[in-house]
Design an enzyme around this catalytic site. Sequence first.
Site, short mmCIF file in Angstrom:
data_model
loop_
_atom_site.label_atom_id
_atom_site.label_comp_id
_atom_site.label_asym_id
_atom_site.label_seq_id
_atom_site.Cartn_x
_atom_site.Cartn_y
_atom_site.Cartn_z
N LYS A 179 -9.91 3.16 -2.28
CA LYS A 179 -10.67 3.26 -3.54
C LYS A 179 -11.87 2.29 -3.58
O LYS A 179 -12.89 2.60 -4.19
CB LYS A 179 -9.75 3.03 -4.73
CG LYS A 179 -8.73 4.15 -4.89
CD LYS A 179 -7.87 4.00 -6.13
CE LYS A 179 -6.82 5.09 -6.19
NZ LYS A 179 -6.08 5.11 -7.44
N ASP A 200 -8.75 6.98 -13.23
CA ASP A 200 -7.38 6.49 -13.40
C ASP A 200 -7.14 5.99 -14.82
O ASP A 200 -6.10 6.29 -15.43
CB ASP A 200 -7.08 5.37 -12.40
CG ASP A 200 -6.90 5.89 -10.98
OD1 ASP A 200 -6.51 7.06 -10.83
OD2 ASP A 200 -7.16 5.12 -10.03
N GLY A 203 -0.31 -7.49 -14.50
CA GLY A 203 -1.01 -7.37 -13.22
C GLY A 203 -2.50 -7.48 -13.44
O GLY A 203 -3.01 -7.15 -14.52
N ALA A 204 -3.21 -7.95 -12.41
CA ALA A 204 -4.66 -8.12 -12.53
C ALA A 204 -5.38 -7.59 -11.29
O ALA A 204 -6.43 -8.09 -10.92
CB ALA A 204 -4.99 -9.59 -12.75
N LYS A 206 -6.51 -14.89 -11.58
CA LYS A 206 -7.02 -13.52 -11.39
C LYS A 206 -7.16 -12.82 -12.74
O LYS A 206 -8.08 -12.03 -12.96
CB LYS A 206 -6.10 -12.72 -10.46
CG LYS A 206 -6.45 -12.94 -9.00
CD LYS A 206 -5.48 -12.27 -8.05
CE LYS A 206 -5.56 -10.77 -8.05
NZ LYS A 206 -4.58 -10.19 -7.09
N MET A 254 3.04 2.41 -14.16
CA MET A 254 1.99 3.23 -13.55
C MET A 254 2.45 3.99 -12.30
O MET A 254 1.94 5.06 -12.00
CB MET A 254 0.79 2.35 -13.18
CG MET A 254 -0.14 2.07 -14.33
SD MET A 254 -1.71 1.52 -13.64
CE MET A 254 -2.53 0.96 -15.11
P1 ATR Z 1 -3.56 -2.64 -7.24
O1 ATR Z 1 -4.92 -2.37 -6.72
O2 ATR Z 1 -2.58 -1.51 -7.10
O3 ATR Z 1 -3.58 -3.18 -8.63
P2 ATR Z 1 -3.36 -5.24 -6.02
O4 ATR Z 1 -4.80 -5.45 -6.23
O5 ATR Z 1 -2.74 -5.61 -4.69
O6 ATR Z 1 -2.96 -3.74 -6.24
O7 ATR Z 1 -2.59 -5.99 -7.18
C1 ATR Z 1 -1.21 -6.06 -7.23
C2 ATR Z 1 -0.80 -6.74 -8.53
O8 ATR Z 1 0.62 -6.81 -8.59
C3 ATR Z 1 -1.31 -8.16 -8.66
O9 ATR Z 1 -1.60 -8.40 -10.02
C4 ATR Z 1 -0.11 -8.98 -8.20
O10 ATR Z 1 -0.05 -10.27 -8.72
P3 ATR Z 1 -0.86 -11.48 -7.99
O11 ATR Z 1 -2.29 -11.31 -8.37
O12 ATR Z 1 -0.27 -12.73 -8.53
O13 ATR Z 1 -0.62 -11.30 -6.50
C5 ATR Z 1 1.01 -8.16 -8.78
N1 ATR Z 1 2.29 -8.38 -8.13
C6 ATR Z 1 2.70 -7.96 -6.92
N2 ATR Z 1 3.96 -8.35 -6.66
C7 ATR Z 1 4.37 -9.07 -7.74
C8 ATR Z 1 5.60 -9.75 -8.10
N3 ATR Z 1 6.64 -9.75 -7.28
N4 ATR Z 1 5.64 -10.35 -9.29
C9 ATR Z 1 4.58 -10.33 -10.14
N5 ATR Z 1 3.42 -9.72 -9.86
C10 ATR Z 1 3.31 -9.08 -8.69
#
Ligand code: ATR
Length: 274
Positions: A66, A103, A128-129, A157, A216
């Site tokens: 993407k 999306d 999430g960010a 983030k 999601m």
């Molecule tokens: P996407 O593009 O699908 O949003 P990404 O950019 O890799 O994927 O983001 C994944 C998100 O899931 C992030 O917000 C990540 O938190 P961090 O920024 O702290 O890494 C979050 N995430 C992944 N595993 C996690 C976990 N076990 N607990 C909490 N947050 C998690």
Amino acid sequence: MTDRYAVLGHPIGHSKSPLIHTQFAQATGQDIHYTAIEAPLDGFADTVLAFRASGGRGVNVSLPFKLQAFEIATEPTERARLAGAANCLKFVDGDRILADNFDGVGLVNDIQRNLGFPLAGKRVLLLGAGGATRGALLPIAAERPALLSVANRTPDKAHQLRHDFAAHVPLQTGGYDTLLGQSFDVVINATSTGLSQDALPLPDGLFAPGALAYEMVYGKGLTPFLKQAQAAGVARVADGVGMLVEQAAEAFLWWRGVRPDTAAVLAQLTVPLV
Ligand code: ATR
């Protein structure tokens, strides 16, 4: 002549997009042929350009491409620019590549139209960010929630998002600890924990009475987040299958100028959450 479209991803075998778009085309009488193409991890742009050269009119873009889809565009929309990512390309007039990101609007349409949950005046929390949250922020903000909050494991983030979107939407941002004492009407899990099966550190009282919990990810049944919501007394839980179908409908409208009805496809793809 039949117009060609495709979804590109890696892997792509699981994609529901060919089924969705083929059914949209049948229902609306549009003459299109839609396939799934697995692009090599180091060959996204070449695959897009080869598909266009062979007569392709547009593509949907799945993970992990993407960001590259946004970069290859000659004319991204504002919401794709803010998301830093595109999930749909349209090829027009020779070399022009238009890009959009449906999306977020797919998410909003699913929550409001399919699940019957108006967002206006509601307290909305995104967990999430990453890219999934980035794509959702503008479309949610357009519905005028009372509060739009982003919590992330790595608070910086989330703060970065507040900064990046400051001209468009006021955001409350922080780590999970900052959620203590707050409650929300809609809580959306945009982390990747729906896939990894990790639980999130959600404080007691996070879900307001009558709240909606939205995952999601789709097709994974009751994820840890949805189980946490149910354990907290939430009756309305949903996964992202409706978001998938609604973003596809927006893409179809953009490409073909016809809005397909989503109910039949959504009913076919919906799996009870157990
Ligand atoms: P996407 O593009 O699908 O949003 P990404 O950019 O890799 O994927 O983001 C994944 C998100 O899931 C992030 O917000 C990540 O938190 P961090 O920024 O702290 O890494 C979050 N995430 C992944 N595993 C996690 C976990 N076990 N607990 C909490 N947050 C998690």
